[in-house]
Design a protein around this motif. Structure first.
Motif, mmCIF file in Angstrom:
data_model
loop_
_atom_site.group_PDB
_atom_site.id
_atom_site.type_symbol
_atom_site.label_atom_id
_atom_site.label_comp_id
_atom_site.label_asym_id
_atom_site.label_seq_id
_atom_site.Cartn_x
_atom_site.Cartn_y
_atom_site.Cartn_z
ATOM 1 N N THR A 1 32.746 -2.667 34.363
ATOM 2 C CA THR A 1 32.272 -1.303 34.602
ATOM 3 C C THR A 1 30.896 -1.303 35.272
ATOM 4 O O THR A 1 30.406 -0.233 35.654
ATOM 5 C CB THR A 1 32.202 -0.523 33.283
ATOM 6 N N GLN A 2 30.298 -2.476 35.411
ATOM 7 C CA GLN A 2 29.028 -2.600 36.126
ATOM 8 C C GLN A 2 29.238 -2.878 37.617
ATOM 9 O O GLN A 2 28.268 -2.981 38.376
ATOM 10 C CB GLN A 2 28.174 -3.722 35.522
ATOM 11 N N LEU A 3 30.494 -2.984 38.033
ATOM 12 C CA LEU A 3 30.798 -3.333 39.412
ATOM 13 C C LEU A 3 30.294 -2.246 40.363
ATOM 14 O O LEU A 3 30.664 -1.081 40.253
ATOM 15 C CB LEU A 3 32.310 -3.529 39.584
ATOM 16 N N ASN A 4 29.431 -2.660 41.311
ATOM 17 C CA ASN A 4 28.892 -1.740 42.310
ATOM 18 C C ASN A 4 29.639 -1.808 43.635
ATOM 19 O O ASN A 4 29.780 -0.804 44.325
ATOM 20 C CB ASN A 4 27.412 -2.047 42.579
ATOM 21 N N VAL A 5 30.069 -3.021 43.998
ATOM 22 C CA VAL A 5 30.665 -3.242 45.309
ATOM 23 C C VAL A 5 31.994 -3.977 45.135
ATOM 24 O O VAL A 5 32.048 -5.030 44.485
ATOM 25 C CB VAL A 5 29.723 -4.058 46.214
ATOM 26 N N LEU A 6 33.067 -3.424 45.733
ATOM 27 C CA LEU A 6 34.369 -4.070 45.736
ATOM 28 C C LEU A 6 34.888 -4.057 47.176
ATOM 29 O O LEU A 6 35.266 -3.015 47.705
ATOM 30 C CB LEU A 6 35.346 -3.344 44.808
ATOM 31 N N PHE A 7 34.872 -5.231 47.810
ATOM 32 C CA PHE A 7 35.324 -5.381 49.193
ATOM 33 C C PHE A 7 36.542 -6.301 49.233
ATOM 34 O O PHE A 7 36.425 -7.501 48.982
ATOM 35 C CB PHE A 7 34.220 -5.986 50.064
#
Length: 822
Positions: free
Chosen positions: A627-633
């Motif tokens: 839930t701390q994920l800022n960037v998903l590429f």
């Protein structure tokens, strides 16, 4: 057994009562207890003159050096000038004479008290001497005078004529600022000199050689036989006090004497006499560091926060802001800390005179010019921080003379040239940080000799050549930073023996080769590895999971191939995992299973796997990522399937890229719940259905790419909620209806859809629109005159529509590079 040496010797050179005649100079030498040691007199010529006085000082120094091994002291010189008696001259021979480099500091030269010696001249000389010494921080003053009138008036023992009240009041106002003691100098200090002078004048035609008449090292000549010298008998036993013993090499002292003599000759014309009735003597005061600090201050041209305003006579220099003095060696500066004050100026070479400095921190300022070569004089220096300035030139090669250095921080300057190979001799060095400069050449192999080094930061320079194999000798290295240079070749195998490494950065170079499969075993303490921007090949080492403290793994923009390890879930500290722009994947089967393993990495903030050959269905498990994920590429792969509704769980996302894949189905409304989202990229997929209106509720959204899909229906009216966006690309879909008049973006592409009706622009910030493409639609009516408000417009495409009428006059003033209507 060699006799004990006095720690302080006062040399009082006075003119004599016999005038004119065959005269010269003479004086009295005393120890630190003011006990009489010996007197001397030398005949130099007819009449008292400046040259004679200079010779007297010189010979007095030689005498003390040879017989008393002078440590340091005050020197008062009455350089007689015919028309300016009653002057005051003060010099200080610094105790730095103990070292290899002596420093003679001129303290004060004052003259012009009258054409004859008188009481006013006496008082003014005392006033000026006190004023200088007290304003320089000398709060303990010992005033000595052989004028009983001066002593009685200042001490209040007798009343003085009203003519002198003004000057007495000024003198006492100074004395009230500190503690002082005033005493009368015994007349016996002048007696031997006068007598010896008479003896010299009677024997001018005879060349005589005199010897010391007391039991101090035996009988020995000490001056040139062409000079007539007489030594009076003195109390030599005072030289034998064991608690006063100090050892000094005579060669060092003689070198200091040479400097002293040169300085005296240079300034002889400036110095004037002091009346024989008013010699004033102050306590020994070392001002070498004060003078060096003031020279440093004079090199500062801008001090916006006025941090140097305290650097004045109102405070002792040890109390100046940023200055720390030694507790053991009083009045010697050990630390200069002026970081973060936006000081603009140049570094004074006089900083090299702060010989007790152990720490310099001038970081985060605006210093310009070169690093002074004199910095090599700081043989006690342990910490040097000049980072974040605008220093130019080369790193001084003689910096290696500062053999006690522990840390060197000179990053983020404008330094050029090569990194001095001599730095490899700094055996105590722990940190070497020179990043963000313009250093060139090869990395010196001698750095491998820095056995104590834990941090090597050479990043962001222009180093060339190969990584020296000798760096594999840095057994205690923790931070190994060579990134952003022009290094070539392979990583030497010896580097992988450095098991203490925690940060390993060689990114953005021209390196090639394979990473050994046992990387995680070779670097078990690894926390950060950055290999991006090179030409590495081969698979990602499966042993990576052994580096259990790993926080950052970045191999972006290389040629790594093969599957992504599926055992990365054990890396509980991992927060950045970037494997983008490689050739990873098998092009068949399931290459995305590593995503499921990463759901155990609860601190993960960045996951980048874009532009690879990853093949497989987008797993629903991505909804369980941190839930701390800022960037998903994940864009630019061969991913198919649908976007799971559970993506709404990634509440911290501000960048989501699933573009250039083969995703189908609708864009879930759940995307609209990601209220921190700023960048959404779904272009070049096979998504269909209407655009979710909830996307318009993401008020922070600045970049929206939905082009190249099969979306249909109207543009949601909620898109007007965004205000002004940076980029809005929704071209090449099947959208219809009218374009909302409140929609605007700096770059806006709505082309190749089926929009109808009039094109109206009423949005705020029209002046910020730079590119607009509404071509290949079914828009009709007149071209809106409001386009004339788009003063920043550079590209405008309106072709392929049904516009009628004339081009508005307001558009003729636009400086558009490309304007296509038909």
């Amino acid at each position: 057994m060699e006799a004990a040496i006095p720690r302080v010797v006062q040399i009082k050179c006075r003119w004599f009562s016999i005038n004119p005649g065959l005269l010269g100079g003479g004086g009295i030498c005393r120890n630190n207890n003011d006990a009489f040691i010996f007197g001397f007199s030398v005949a130099y010529g007819v009449g008292s003159n400046n040259l004679a006085e200079l010779h007297a000082i010189h010979d007095g120094m030689v005498l003390c050096l040879e017989k008393g091994k002078l440590y340091g002291g005050w020197i008062y010189s009455p350089l007689l000038a015919p028309r300016s008696p009653g002057s005051l001259s003060i010099f200080l021979l610094s105790p730095r004479i103990l070292g290899k480099i002596g420093v003679l500091s001129p303290l004060r030269q004052l003259s012009g008290y009258g054409t004859t010696s008188n009481n006013l001249a006496e008082l003014r000389a005392v006033w000026d001497g006190l004023k200088f010494c007290i304003s320089s921080g000398m709060d303990r003053v010992l005033l000595k005078s052989d004028s009983k009138w001066v002593v009685d008036c200042i001490s209040g023992e007798s009343s003085c004529d009203w003519k002198w009240v003004y000057w007495l009041a000024r003198i006492k106002s100074l004395l009230d600022r500190g503690s002082y003691r005033i005493s009368l100098i015994p007349r016996e200090a002048n007696g031997p000199v006068d007598g010896l002078t008479k003896e010299g004048s009677r024997t001018s035609s005879t060349v005589e050689k005199w010897t010391l008449v007391c039991k101090y090292g035996g009988s020995a000549p000490y001056l040139d036989p062409s000079l007539i010298v007489t030594i009076a008998r003195g109390d030599c036993e005072s030289l034998r006090s064991p608690h006063n013993t100090v050892s000094i090499r005579s060669t060092d002292i003689m070198e200091n004497l040479r400097v002293f003599w040169s300085f005296i000759l240079f300034h002889a014309v400036l110095l004037s006499s002091i009346n024989s009735c008013s010699p004033s003597v102050f306590t020994l005061k070392n001002n070498t560091d004060q003078v060096a600090l003031l020279a440093f201050k004079y090199g500062i041209s801008e001090d916006p926060y006025r941090v140097l305003s305290s650097w004045n006579d109102s405070l002792h220099f040890c109390q100046w802001k940023g200055v720390t003095c030694s507790r053991r060696h009083h009045q010697r500066v050990t630390s200069l800390n002026l970081r973060d004050h936006s000081l603009l100026g140049h570094l004074s070479p006089h900083i090299g005179n702060l010989s007790f400095l152990r720490r310099i921190d001038l970081s985060n300022n605006k210093f310009q010019g070169q690093i002074p070569q004199e910095i090599d004089h700081l043989f006690r220096l342990q910490h040097l921080n000049l980072s974040v300035n605008s220093l130019q030139g080369e790193i001084p090669s003689n910096l290696s003379h500062c053999s006690e250095l522990i840390t060197i921080h000179i990053r983020q300057n404008q330094l050029v040239g090569e990194l001095p190979a001599d730095l490899g001799s700094l055996s105590k060095l722990i940190v070497l940080s020179v990043s963000k400069n313009d250093l060139r050449g090869s990395i010196p192999p001698s750095l491998g000799n820095l056995s104590s080094l834990t941090t090597l930061d050479l990043t962001y320079n222009n180093f060339e050549g190969q990584i020296p194999n000798q760096l594999g000798q840095l057994a205690g290295i923790i931070f190994f930073g060579l990134g952003v240079n022009q290094l070539s070749g392979t990583i030497p195998p010896s580097i992988y023996n450095l098991s203490s490494i925690q940060v390993f950065s060689v990114a953005v170079n021209r390196l090639h080769g394979r990473i050994p499969p046992n990387l995680g075993l070779a670097f078990p303490r690894l926390r950060w590895i950055s290999l991006g921007g090179n030409q590495f090949t081969g698979p990602i080492p499966i042993s990576l999971s052994n580096a259990s403290s790993l926080e950052n793994f970045d191999i972006v923009n290389n040629s790594f191939s093969g599957p992504v390890p599926e055992n990365l879930g054990s890396l509980s500290s991992l927060y950045r995992f970037n494997i983008a722009i490689n050739q990873l994947g098998s092009r068949e089967g399931d290459d995305l299973s590593f995503l499921t393993s990463l759901t155990n990495c609860t601190r993960l903030q960045l996951l980048g796997a874009a532009i690879n050959n990853l093949y497989g269905e987008l797993p629903s498990s991505i909804a369980n990522l941190s839930t701390q994920l800022n960037v998903l590429f994940l864009g630019g792969n061969k991913i198919f399937g649908i976007i799971p509704k559970g993506i709404e769980n990634l509440i911290s996302l501000y960048a989501l890229d699933l573009s250039m894949n083969s995703l189908k189905g609708i864009l879930p409304d759940a995307i609209g719940k990601l209220d921190k989202l700023q960048d959404l990229r779904m272009f070049r997929n096979k998504l269909s259905g209407p655009i979710p209106p909830l996307i318009g509720n993401i008020t922070r959204l600045s970049f929206l790419y939905l082009d190249g899909n099969d979306f249909h229906g109207n543009i949601p009216s909620s898109f007007g909620n965004w205000g002004f966006m940076e980029q809005l690309f929704i071209s090449e879909n099947k959208l219809n209806g009218t374009i909302p008049k409140q929609i605007s973006a700096a770059q806006m592409d709505l082309s190749r859809n089926s929009f109808t009706g009039s094109f109206l622009l009423e949005a705020d910030n029209l002046e910020n629109i730079r590119e607009m493409n509404i071509s290949e639609n079914k828009l009709s009516g007149k071209i809106p005159g409001s386009l004339g408000k788009c003063q920043s417009l550079e590209f405008l495409y309106m072709n392929g529509n049904l516009f009628q009428g004339t081009i508005p006059e307001s558009l003729r003033n636009l400086k558009v590079f490309e304007f296509v209507i038909q």
